[in-house]
Structures are given as C-alpha cells and as structure tokens.
Enzyme design. Structure first.
Site, PDB file in Angstrom:
ATOM      1  N   ARG A   1      35.018  96.442  60.035  1.00 57.13           N
ATOM      2  CA  ARG A   1      35.723  95.214  60.394  1.00 57.13           C
ATOM      3  C   ARG A   1      37.100  95.587  60.937  1.00 57.13           C
ATOM      4  NH1 ARG A   1      32.169  91.400  61.389  1.00 57.13           N
ATOM      5  NH2 ARG A   1      30.962  90.732  59.590  1.00 57.13           N
TER       6      ARG A   1
ATOM      7  N   GLU B   1      20.038  92.303  61.922  1.00 61.30           N
ATOM      8  CA  GLU B   1      20.909  93.131  61.085  1.00 61.30           C
ATOM      9  C   GLU B   1      20.167  93.928  60.016  1.00 61.30           C
ATOM     10  OE1 GLU B   1      24.276  90.961  59.582  1.00 61.30           O
ATOM     11  OE2 GLU B   1      25.074  90.623  61.594  1.00 61.30           O
TER      12      GLU B   1
ATOM     13  N   GLY C   1      43.128  76.544  56.592  1.00 62.96           N
ATOM     14  CA  GLY C   1      44.546  76.473  56.917  1.00 62.96           C
ATOM     15  C   GLY C   1      44.837  76.739  58.383  1.00 62.96           C
TER      16      GLY C   1
ATOM     17  N   GLU D   1      24.874  94.727  71.104  1.00 62.07           N
ATOM     18  CA  GLU D   1      25.287  96.029  71.644  1.00 62.07           C
ATOM     19  C   GLU D   1      26.595  96.548  71.063  1.00 62.07           C
ATOM     20  OE1 GLU D   1      27.543  94.737  75.765  1.00 62.07           O
ATOM     21  OE2 GLU D   1      25.409  95.199  75.850  1.00 62.07           O
TER      22      GLU D   1
END
Length: 182
Positions: free
Chosen positions: A64, A96, A115, A140
């Site tokens: 990430r 996945e 928020g 990809e």
C-alpha cells in the site's frame, strides 16, 4: 433543515483521477459562517470475507503505497460505474485469490472515512469457495500473495499490525462474534 446540515455555496473539482476525484466545497455552517471542505469522491468498493471448508480465512497481502508498507487484507476492490456490488465482489474474489463462489451473503456496509470521503464499502461473506481451474488475471498494476489464516492467527496479525485496515479488522471482529455465538 437537517440538524447540523452544511449548505454548499460553491463546489470546485480540482482533480479527476482514475480512482478518486477531489473537490473543494465552500459551505454555509449551521451558525451562518462559511468554511471550506476538501472532499474525496470515490465510486465505492466491496470486500469479501472468504472462509474455506477447513475454516481458514483467505487474505491477500499487498503493498500500500500511501503507507509505504504491505498489509494483509480481505480481498476487495473498487466498484465500476453502475456495477452491482455482488458482481464486483465475485470479480475481486476471483482476480485476487483464485477462488470463486455462487453464495455471497451481505454482512454490512459502512463509510470508510466520512470526515473527508464519500467512499461506501459493502462487505460480503462466503464459506462456499471453489478454486478456479484457470486463475483470472489480476489488474496489471496489482501484485498480491494469497494467505490463509485461522481466526486465531488473524487476531495475532491484528496485534502485530500486519492486519491494520478497517475493513479487515471489521471482518475479524465479525467472525469472532459469530464464533462466540457458537
């Protein structure tokens, strides 16, 4: 007037991306003053809690970039415009994890970061997994490893912050609640 409602005076889109759009709204507050709101517009997402016949949870590990680290998460993905969440859930599960299912049960939906974003994520669960004969190609730009963990192992990963996102923590809490009910 809704309690605490902020009336939009002006809205300006300042960025249109592949995944999100960013807008800045000028709003009138309930007290009559004005303020600016930076808003991330997102098409929504789905996530699946996949449980195998031997009672393991199927996770994916992926990097990430905003966090500069890998996380272990339940399979999830972005809704395409007009796409049915169940269709998206099955697609993401197949791409996945290499599993598919004909049985998805809706668990809940929630706003991920109200928020500053309108992203709504739909959570489904299945314990009717079937391994695909031919795995689907992932996006990809997406690289994942599939990991299967028991609920106890997943709880330990939460403590170690290897599992550290809201949707996956919710999934583990949900499974823990189901287990506690017997």
């Amino acid at each position: 007037m809704k309690k605490f409602e902020e009336k939009t005076i002006q809205s300006e889109t300042i960025f249109r991306g592949k995944v999100v759009h960013l807008q800045v709204d000028e709003v009138r507050l309930p007290n009559g003053k004005t303020s600016k709101r930076e808003i991330v517009k997102h098409p929504g997402a789905v996530a699946v809690i996949p449980v195998t016949k031997d009672n393991k949870i199927v996770f994916v590990e992926q990097y990430r970039k905003p966090l500069e680290k890998s996380l272990i998460e339940i399979p999830a993905g972005k809704l395409e415009p007009g796409e049915n969440p169940i269709t998206c859930a099955i697609r993401e599960l197949e791409e996945e994890t290499g599993y598919t299912t004909n049985e998805l049960s809706f668990v809940t939906s929630f706003y991920t970061a109200p928020g500053f974003s309108d992203e709504l994520i739909y959570i489904y669960i299945t314990d009717e997994l079937k391994k695909l004969d031919v795995p689907k190609d992932a996006d990809e730009d997406e690289f994942v490893d599939v990991i299967e963990l028991t609920l106890e192992e997943a709880k330990q990963y939460v403590l170690e912050e290897r599992i550290h996102d809201a949707k996956t923590n919710y999934a583990i809490l949900y499974l823990h609640a189901l287990e506690s009910r017997g």
